[in-house]
Design a protein around this motif. Sequence first.
Motif, mmCIF file in Angstrom:
data_model
loop_
_atom_site.group_PDB
_atom_site.id
_atom_site.type_symbol
_atom_site.label_atom_id
_atom_site.label_comp_id
_atom_site.label_asym_id
_atom_site.label_seq_id
_atom_site.Cartn_x
_atom_site.Cartn_y
_atom_site.Cartn_z
ATOM 1 N N ALA A 23 0.825 -1.209 0.000
ATOM 2 C CA ALA A 23 0.000 0.000 0.000
ATOM 3 C C ALA A 23 0.858 1.258 0.000
ATOM 4 O O ALA A 23 0.517 2.255 -0.648
ATOM 5 N N SER A 24 1.983 1.223 0.723
ATOM 6 C CA SER A 24 2.855 2.400 0.763
ATOM 7 C C SER A 24 3.570 2.597 -0.565
ATOM 8 O O SER A 24 3.840 3.742 -0.970
ATOM 9 N N LEU A 25 3.878 1.512 -1.274
ATOM 10 C CA LEU A 25 4.469 1.650 -2.615
ATOM 11 C C LEU A 25 3.488 2.331 -3.558
ATOM 12 O O LEU A 25 3.850 3.254 -4.295
ATOM 13 N N ARG A 26 2.250 1.899 -3.533
ATOM 14 C CA ARG A 26 1.232 2.516 -4.397
ATOM 15 C C ARG A 26 1.019 3.983 -4.019
ATOM 16 O O ARG A 26 0.832 4.839 -4.890
ATOM 17 N N HIS A 27 1.064 4.275 -2.716
ATOM 18 C CA HIS A 27 0.849 5.636 -2.230
ATOM 19 C C HIS A 27 2.005 6.559 -2.607
ATOM 20 O O HIS A 27 1.776 7.702 -3.044
ATOM 21 N N SER A 28 3.237 6.083 -2.433
ATOM 22 C CA SER A 28 4.415 6.949 -2.545
ATOM 23 C C SER A 28 5.091 6.919 -3.906
ATOM 24 O O SER A 28 5.888 7.810 -4.215
ATOM 25 N N ASP A 29 4.806 5.897 -4.709
ATOM 26 C CA ASP A 29 5.441 5.797 -6.025
ATOM 27 C C ASP A 29 4.439 5.272 -7.044
ATOM 28 O O ASP A 29 4.593 4.166 -7.581
ATOM 29 N N PRO A 30 3.401 6.052 -7.345
ATOM 30 C CA PRO A 30 2.380 5.578 -8.287
ATOM 31 C C PRO A 30 2.930 5.347 -9.687
ATOM 32 O O PRO A 30 2.309 4.656 -10.491
ATOM 33 N N VAL A 264 3.158 9.068 6.288
ATOM 34 C CA VAL A 264 2.860 8.048 5.275
ATOM 35 C C VAL A 264 2.195 6.840 5.916
ATOM 36 O O VAL A 264 1.198 6.309 5.413
ATOM 37 N N LEU A 265 2.762 6.377 7.029
ATOM 38 C CA LEU A 265 2.174 5.240 7.738
ATOM 39 C C LEU A 265 0.706 5.495 8.044
ATOM 40 O O LEU A 265 -0.164 4.647 7.756
ATOM 41 N N GLU A 266 0.390 6.633 8.631
ATOM 42 C CA GLU A 266 -0.974 6.889 9.073
ATOM 43 C C GLU A 266 -1.913 7.111 7.896
ATOM 44 O O GLU A 266 -3.075 6.679 7.932
ATOM 45 N N ALA A 267 -1.420 7.738 6.829
ATOM 46 C CA ALA A 267 -2.263 7.920 5.644
ATOM 47 C C ALA A 267 -2.620 6.573 5.034
ATOM 48 O O ALA A 267 -3.781 6.319 4.669
ATOM 49 N N VAL A 268 -1.637 5.703 4.913
ATOM 50 C CA VAL A 268 -1.869 4.391 4.310
ATOM 51 C C VAL A 268 -2.752 3.531 5.213
ATOM 52 O O VAL A 268 -3.694 2.877 4.759
ATOM 53 N N LYS A 285 -3.141 -1.902 15.525
ATOM 54 C CA LYS A 285 -4.326 -1.477 16.274
ATOM 55 C C LYS A 285 -3.931 -0.572 17.442
ATOM 56 O O LYS A 285 -4.558 0.468 17.687
ATOM 57 N N ALA A 286 -2.854 -0.952 18.151
ATOM 58 C CA ALA A 286 -2.438 -0.167 19.317
ATOM 59 C C ALA A 286 -1.769 1.145 18.912
ATOM 60 O O ALA A 286 -2.128 2.218 19.406
ATOM 61 N N MET A 287 -0.793 1.056 18.016
ATOM 62 C CA MET A 287 0.035 2.226 17.697
ATOM 63 C C MET A 287 -0.713 3.266 16.877
ATOM 64 O O MET A 287 -0.592 4.469 17.119
ATOM 65 N N VAL A 288 -1.490 2.825 15.881
ATOM 66 C CA VAL A 288 -2.130 3.765 14.950
ATOM 67 C C VAL A 288 -3.582 4.017 15.318
ATOM 68 O O VAL A 288 -3.998 5.152 15.548
ATOM 69 N N TYR A 289 -4.374 2.962 15.418
ATOM 70 C CA TYR A 289 -5.811 3.150 15.584
ATOM 71 C C TYR A 289 -6.189 3.556 17.003
ATOM 72 O O TYR A 289 -7.239 4.173 17.207
ATOM 73 N N ARG A 290 -5.354 3.202 17.986
ATOM 74 C CA ARG A 290 -5.602 3.635 19.361
ATOM 75 C C ARG A 290 -4.646 4.739 19.799
ATOM 76 O O ARG A 290 -4.603 5.098 20.981
ATOM 77 N N ASN A 291 -3.846 5.235 18.868
ATOM 78 C CA ASN A 291 -2.994 6.417 19.059
ATOM 79 C C ASN A 291 -1.879 6.249 20.088
ATOM 80 O O ASN A 291 -1.328 7.244 20.562
ATOM 81 N N LYS A 292 -1.518 5.010 20.418
ATOM 82 C CA LYS A 292 -0.391 4.837 21.344
ATOM 83 C C LYS A 292 0.935 5.229 20.710
ATOM 84 O O LYS A 292 1.903 5.522 21.411
ATOM 85 N N GLY A 293 0.977 5.240 19.386
ATOM 86 C CA GLY A 293 2.186 5.690 18.710
ATOM 87 C C GLY A 293 2.528 7.122 19.053
ATOM 88 O O GLY A 293 3.709 7.483 19.152
ATOM 89 N N ARG A 294 1.536 7.946 19.255
ATOM 90 C CA ARG A 294 1.789 9.345 19.616
ATOM 91 C C ARG A 294 2.414 9.453 21.006
ATOM 92 O O ARG A 294 3.254 10.318 21.265
#
Length: 324
Positions: A23-30, A264-268, A285-294
Amino acid sequence: MSFNILAVGQSGRLEFEAILLAASLRHSDPGFTGKLCIAEPQPGGKWPGDPRMTPRTRALLADLGAEILPFKARVFGADYPNGNKIEALLALPEGPFLFLDTDTLVTGPLSTIPFDFTRPSASMRRENTWPQVELYGPTLTQTWKSLYDRFGLDFASSLDPNQPAEYWQRFLYFNAGWFFHESPARFGSRFLAWATEIRDAPPAELVCQEIFPWLDQIALPLVIHSLGGGRPGPELAALDGSATCHYRTLPLLYARESDHAVAVLEAVAHDKTIRQTLRHWEAMKAMVYRNKGRKVRAMFDRDRLPRREQVIRNTLKREGLWIR
């Protein structure tokens, strides 16, 4: 120039990482015109049980433009999972290739990097992990030279003369997170043969050295040197730079990588076409969707990070934020 990208996907964490990579390849290098090939170990051989990805993941990867390449692990498998990248090379169609560890985020256009596929190279984002000098054991020079001698290679030409004698960076040593060449068959067959020999019949100078998990990184510089390659030049700075981020784990990504990599991680990850699948990955789920990454990000100053990765890992474990 068109080239193939190879990564490895199998059941568990790696299949989620493969989705994120695609998904990040498609996002960053179409504009990427090559193939993204996800090599998948098959049941049998050196893998017990069924290491294949779920049908849902396989379908999603296909929707993202990836091609699944089945291969059978006959030499390493569960005994040494890092060996997947070695055996998978022999399943790749002939032509220039870039191997990426599955825990890599594409953050910029790979298609604009001026690769010279006739001169292989690999990632210099590494630490002083191998070899470890014993008090009365062989020196670094003696240890590395024994390997070059074993395979009939010129040792002196591999050294960096700008580094002091016996300093670890004087010797050709890579992280195996990315590497490239013009021929997966030639590169892969030599990588497999030499890694197997180092495992089964190492030179006497390696008797006190830990071979695992470093085997791929022990054999890799020998293969690259033998094929006329060496350290990457400034033209490859986008790898481990503006175009790729070898994050290893999502907590480490939040702890030390750039604001752009996080964006990029969060957009993808929030793309609705893959979000429902990625939610089954506990770290996502923890880092991105529950915002523990912040929370992780606020714990570290990217301009003053600890010199060793293990210090970051230990801090995250202490805070209950080490999730893979």
